[in-house]
Design a protein around this motif. Structure first.
Motif, PDB file in Angstrom:
ATOM      1  N   TRP A  32       0.835  -1.274   0.118  1.00 13.54           N
ATOM      2  CA  TRP A  32      -0.110  -0.146   0.189  1.00 13.54           C
ATOM      3  C   TRP A  32       0.912   1.137   0.151  1.00 13.54           C
ATOM      4  O   TRP A  32       1.887   1.344   0.685  1.00 13.54           O
ATOM      5  CB  TRP A  32      -0.965  -0.061   1.208  1.00 13.54           C
ATOM      6  CG  TRP A  32      -1.975   1.110   1.230  1.00 13.54           C
ATOM      7  CD1 TRP A  32      -2.530   1.670   0.241  1.00 13.54           C
ATOM      8  CD2 TRP A  32      -2.372   1.718   2.569  1.00 13.54           C
ATOM      9  NE1 TRP A  32      -3.491   2.842   0.732  1.00 13.54           N
ATOM     10  CE2 TRP A  32      -3.460   2.682   2.196  1.00 13.54           C
ATOM     11  CE3 TRP A  32      -2.260   1.437   4.096  1.00 13.54           C
ATOM     12  CZ2 TRP A  32      -4.134   3.475   2.929  1.00 13.54           C
ATOM     13  CZ3 TRP A  32      -2.903   2.255   4.547  1.00 13.54           C
ATOM     14  CH2 TRP A  32      -3.814   3.226   4.417  1.00 13.54           C
ATOM     15  N   GLU A  59      -7.150  -1.915  -4.837  1.00 10.12           N
ATOM     16  CA  GLU A  59      -7.331  -0.461  -4.610  1.00 10.12           C
ATOM     17  C   GLU A  59      -6.090   0.262  -4.461  1.00 10.12           C
ATOM     18  O   GLU A  59      -5.937   1.471  -4.447  1.00 10.12           O
ATOM     19  CB  GLU A  59      -8.219  -0.392  -3.203  1.00 10.12           C
ATOM     20  CG  GLU A  59      -8.172   0.734  -2.567  1.00 10.12           C
ATOM     21  CD  GLU A  59      -9.055   1.853  -3.432  1.00 10.12           C
ATOM     22  OE1 GLU A  59      -9.639   1.477  -4.460  1.00 10.12           O
ATOM     23  OE2 GLU A  59      -8.686   2.971  -3.005  1.00 10.12           O
ATOM     24  N   TYR A  60      -4.776  -0.406  -4.194  1.00 11.96           N
ATOM     25  CA  TYR A  60      -3.588   0.155  -4.035  1.00 11.96           C
ATOM     26  C   TYR A  60      -3.059   0.587  -5.440  1.00 11.96           C
ATOM     27  O   TYR A  60      -2.017   1.522  -5.500  1.00 11.96           O
ATOM     28  CB  TYR A  60      -2.625  -0.991  -3.401  1.00 11.96           C
ATOM     29  CG  TYR A  60      -3.186  -1.343  -2.152  1.00 11.96           C
ATOM     30  CD1 TYR A  60      -4.007  -0.937  -1.381  1.00 11.96           C
ATOM     31  CD2 TYR A  60      -2.311  -2.468  -1.474  1.00 11.96           C
ATOM     32  CE1 TYR A  60      -4.344  -1.481  -0.266  1.00 11.96           C
ATOM     33  CE2 TYR A  60      -2.571  -3.054  -0.519  1.00 11.96           C
ATOM     34  CZ  TYR A  60      -3.834  -2.613   0.281  1.00 11.96           C
ATOM     35  OH  TYR A  60      -4.005  -3.116   1.351  1.00 11.96           O
ATOM     36  N   TRP A  90     -12.370  -5.193  -3.946  1.00 11.45           N
ATOM     37  CA  TRP A  90     -12.479  -4.072  -3.611  1.00 11.45           C
ATOM     38  C   TRP A  90     -14.003  -3.770  -3.253  1.00 11.45           C
ATOM     39  O   TRP A  90     -14.726  -4.783  -3.839  1.00 11.45           O
ATOM     40  CB  TRP A  90     -11.961  -3.011  -4.330  1.00 11.45           C
ATOM     41  CG  TRP A  90     -12.196  -1.497  -3.801  1.00 11.45           C
ATOM     42  CD1 TRP A  90     -13.020  -0.708  -4.442  1.00 11.45           C
ATOM     43  CD2 TRP A  90     -11.835  -0.950  -2.714  1.00 11.45           C
ATOM     44  NE1 TRP A  90     -13.127   0.323  -3.576  1.00 11.45           N
ATOM     45  CE2 TRP A  90     -12.276   0.199  -2.418  1.00 11.45           C
ATOM     46  CE3 TRP A  90     -11.228  -1.459  -1.474  1.00 11.45           C
ATOM     47  CZ2 TRP A  90     -12.091   0.959  -1.406  1.00 11.45           C
ATOM     48  CZ3 TRP A  90     -10.853  -0.841  -0.585  1.00 11.45           C
ATOM     49  CH2 TRP A  90     -11.453   0.516  -0.510  1.00 11.45           C
ATOM     50  N   HIS A 121     -11.704  -6.907   1.067  1.00 12.48           N
ATOM     51  CA  HIS A 121     -10.820  -6.026   1.698  1.00 12.48           C
ATOM     52  C   HIS A 121     -11.653  -5.306   2.598  1.00 12.48           C
ATOM     53  O   HIS A 121     -11.055  -5.124   3.865  1.00 12.48           O
ATOM     54  CB  HIS A 121     -10.528  -4.809   0.426  1.00 12.48           C
ATOM     55  CG  HIS A 121      -9.219  -4.336   0.691  1.00 12.48           C
ATOM     56  ND1 HIS A 121      -8.731  -3.617  -0.442  1.00 12.48           N
ATOM     57  CD2 HIS A 121      -8.716  -3.817   1.908  1.00 12.48           C
ATOM     58  CE1 HIS A 121      -7.705  -3.134   0.257  1.00 12.48           C
ATOM     59  NE2 HIS A 121      -7.595  -3.067   1.497  1.00 12.48           N
ATOM     60  N   TRP A 122     -13.103  -4.698   2.763  1.00 17.12           N
ATOM     61  CA  TRP A 122     -13.599  -4.506   3.609  1.00 17.12           C
ATOM     62  C   TRP A 122     -15.039  -4.806   3.614  1.00 17.12           C
ATOM     63  O   TRP A 122     -15.642  -5.230   2.557  1.00 17.12           O
ATOM     64  CB  TRP A 122     -13.673  -3.013   3.692  1.00 17.12           C
ATOM     65  CG  TRP A 122     -12.394  -2.062   3.879  1.00 17.12           C
ATOM     66  CD1 TRP A 122     -11.327  -1.716   3.103  1.00 17.12           C
ATOM     67  CD2 TRP A 122     -12.028  -1.572   5.138  1.00 17.12           C
ATOM     68  NE1 TRP A 122     -10.435  -0.941   3.771  1.00 17.12           N
ATOM     69  CE2 TRP A 122     -10.869  -0.833   4.855  1.00 17.12           C
ATOM     70  CE3 TRP A 122     -12.612  -1.531   6.187  1.00 17.12           C
ATOM     71  CZ2 TRP A 122     -10.001  -0.444   6.070  1.00 17.12           C
ATOM     72  CZ3 TRP A 122     -12.015  -0.834   7.543  1.00 17.12           C
ATOM     73  CH2 TRP A 122     -10.587  -0.129   7.431  1.00 17.12           C
ATOM     74  N   ARG A 132     -15.015  10.187  -0.805  1.00 24.39           N
ATOM     75  CA  ARG A 132     -14.557  10.136   0.587  1.00 24.39           C
ATOM     76  C   ARG A 132     -14.641  11.444   1.126  1.00 24.39           C
ATOM     77  O   ARG A 132     -13.781  12.175   0.986  1.00 24.39           O
ATOM     78  CB  ARG A 132     -12.827   9.497   0.398  1.00 24.39           C
ATOM     79  CG  ARG A 132     -12.756   8.122  -0.188  1.00 24.39           C
ATOM     80  CD  ARG A 132     -11.565   7.709  -0.117  1.00 24.39           C
ATOM     81  NE  ARG A 132     -11.635   6.389  -0.858  1.00 24.39           N
ATOM     82  CZ  ARG A 132     -10.511   5.648  -0.975  1.00 24.39           C
ATOM     83  NH1 ARG A 132      -9.399   5.805  -0.393  1.00 24.39           N
ATOM     84  NH2 ARG A 132     -10.387   4.340  -1.702  1.00 24.39           N
ATOM     85  N   LEU A 297      -6.382   2.531  11.140  1.00 21.75           N
ATOM     86  CA  LEU A 297      -7.268   2.506  10.145  1.00 21.75           C
ATOM     87  C   LEU A 297      -8.589   2.167  10.598  1.00 21.75           C
ATOM     88  O   LEU A 297      -8.985   1.097  10.656  1.00 21.75           O
ATOM     89  CB  LEU A 297      -6.708   1.356   9.005  1.00 21.75           C
ATOM     90  CG  LEU A 297      -5.608   1.456   7.943  1.00 21.75           C
ATOM     91  CD1 LEU A 297      -6.347   2.461   7.056  1.00 21.75           C
ATOM     92  CD2 LEU A 297      -4.590   2.308   8.403  1.00 21.75           C
ATOM     93  N   LEU A 302     -13.668   6.416   4.537  1.00 21.36           N
ATOM     94  CA  LEU A 302     -14.232   5.467   3.366  1.00 21.36           C
ATOM     95  C   LEU A 302     -15.598   5.172   3.615  1.00 21.36           C
ATOM     96  O   LEU A 302     -16.415   5.177   2.307  1.00 21.36           O
ATOM     97  CB  LEU A 302     -13.336   4.057   3.430  1.00 21.36           C
ATOM     98  CG  LEU A 302     -11.975   4.232   2.914  1.00 21.36           C
ATOM     99  CD1 LEU A 302     -11.271   2.701   3.321  1.00 21.36           C
ATOM    100  CD2 LEU A 302     -11.913   4.279   1.355  1.00 21.36           C
TER     101      LEU A 302
HETATM  102  C1  1BO Z   1      -8.002   2.029   1.653  1.00 19.19           C
HETATM  103  C2  1BO Z   1      -7.369   0.795   1.548  1.00 19.19           C
HETATM  104  C3  1BO Z   1      -6.597   0.783   3.130  1.00 19.19           C
HETATM  105  C4  1BO Z   1      -5.470  -0.186   3.016  1.00 19.19           C
HETATM  106  O1  1BO Z   1      -5.805  -1.529   2.865  1.00 19.19           O
END
Ligand code: 1BO
Ligand code: NDP
Length: 322
Positions: A32, A59-60, A90, A121-122, A132, A297, A302
């Motif tokens: 990242w 996403e990176y 993503w 990822h999330w 954002r 984080l 986001l």
């Molecule tokens: C926005 C991606 C956060 C790092 O994985």
């Protein structure tokens, strides 16, 4: 749902065994914010420093560079089968029909024909082109079961060897375990002495899910400067190691794999020289007592829209578990 137990953690081990039987190297390279240096960083990590584990994500926006680095490492004689390559699905692709096309795109960017590990990822779905922080209507419902079924099919079709998740809560992991036919092999979470996240680590251990610790040095750009933390500096000095090395080692001694990011060959090498020595128990415990536990984080930028939701606060994102 498969139920098996992971072998006991060997802190001297250079890899951990996943539920699937595959091995994940204990230390990998994070990518990242590596930008155009990602290619040379991956080459240096694999060819010069002996890494076999690379962590990236669509996403990176560095997958093509990572792919070039992998190609040059393979041209230098490293076998694909000896590498462990992770990427991530993503948030815009979190609907069942978009999982396979997203993976195909990632494979193409990386110039690979399979991934070792593909992670959600999330656990939040975003509209294409979301801002954002997100505007009203940009955070959508996430069909977790439908997406997971598609991830499972990628394993059956040998496009991906293992699947897993990032940034889940206990509540979300429990939900996933309720319908998973293929268990998540890995849960990748922020973990370092400033955010131990013990509850998640314990839950994963009980459920034989391996944990990878991300941002092990406290991350960059607005992160937490653990490299200059007094306790970290003191233990590093005592052991004649660098601050980076004791932070990486702490993660491995906890039984997690760990993916420090660097684009500097000297630091890349330093971060993997963590075998053949131990952090003594009292120093390990000193790291476990670091005050001011908080995430770097937290996902706010986001996914949180304070007025419109569906997540109006960071606590909402993390199911009020912290
Ligand atoms: C926005 C991606 C956060 C790092 O994985
Ligand atoms: P890290 O905790 O790995 O810290 C990276 C920072 O530390 C960079 O500024 C780097 O600078 C610096 N650094 C690296 N090694 C040393 C050293 N030995 N001494 C001093 N400074 C050092 O941060 P990340 O947030 O990047 O986390 C690591 C990886 O985890 C990511 O790159 C990504 O692959 C993954 N990740 C996954 C997430 C997810 O949602 N699943 C979220 C966040 C990260 P320099 O490059 O200049 O050396």
């Amino acid at each position: 749902m498969a139920q098996a137990t992971l072998p006991a953690v060997d802190p001297k081990a250079q890899s951990f065994r996943l539920l699937s039987g595959h091995a994940i190297p204990a230390v990998g390279l994070g990518t990242w914010r590596s930008g155009s240096d990602a290619s040379s960083a991956v080459h240096a990590a694999i060819v010069e420093a002996g890494y076999r584990h690379i962590d990236t994500a669509w996403e990176y926006k560095v997958q093509e560079e990572v792919g070039h680095g992998l190609q040059s490492a393979m041209q230098a004689g490293v076998d694909r089968k000896d590498l462990f390559i992770t990427s991530k699905l993503w948030c815009a692709e979190l609907s069942p029909d978009r999982v396979r096309p997203a993976l195909n795109n990632t494979l193409q960017e990386l110039q690979l024909d399979y991934l070792d590990l593909y992670l959600i990822h999330w656990p939040f779905r975003l509209k294409d082109g979301s801002s954002r922080p997100p505007e009203a209507g940009q955070v959508l419902d996430f069909d977790m079961e439908g997406v997971w079924r598609e991830m499972e099919k990628l394993v059956k079709d040998n496009l991906v060897r293992d699947i897993g998740v990032c940034n889940f809560t206990l509540k979300k992991l429990n939900k996933l375990l309720g319908f998973a036919e293929t268990m998540p092999s890995v849960c990748q979470m922020e973990m370092h002495p400033g955010w131990r996240n013990d509850k998640m680590l314990e839950f994963c251990k009980k459920n034989s899910i391996h944990v990878t610790a991300y941002s092990p040095l406290g991350s960059s750009e607005g992160g937490r400067d653990l490299i200059h933390d007094r306790t970290v500096e003191k233990v590093a000095r005592k052991l004649n190691k660098s601050a980076g090395q004791v932070l990486v080692k702490w993660a491995v001694q906890r039984g997690t794999s760990v993916i420090p990011k660097s684009t500097h060959p000297d630091r890349i090498r330093e971060n993997t020289q963590v075998f053949g020595w131990e952090i003594p128990e009292q120093d390990f415990q000193a790291f476990c007592r670091m005050p001011n536990q908080r995430r770097v984080l937290d996902g706010e930028e986001l996914f949180v829209n304070k007025e419109a939701g569906p997540f109006r606060s960071v606590a909402d994102l993390w199911d009020h578990e912290d």
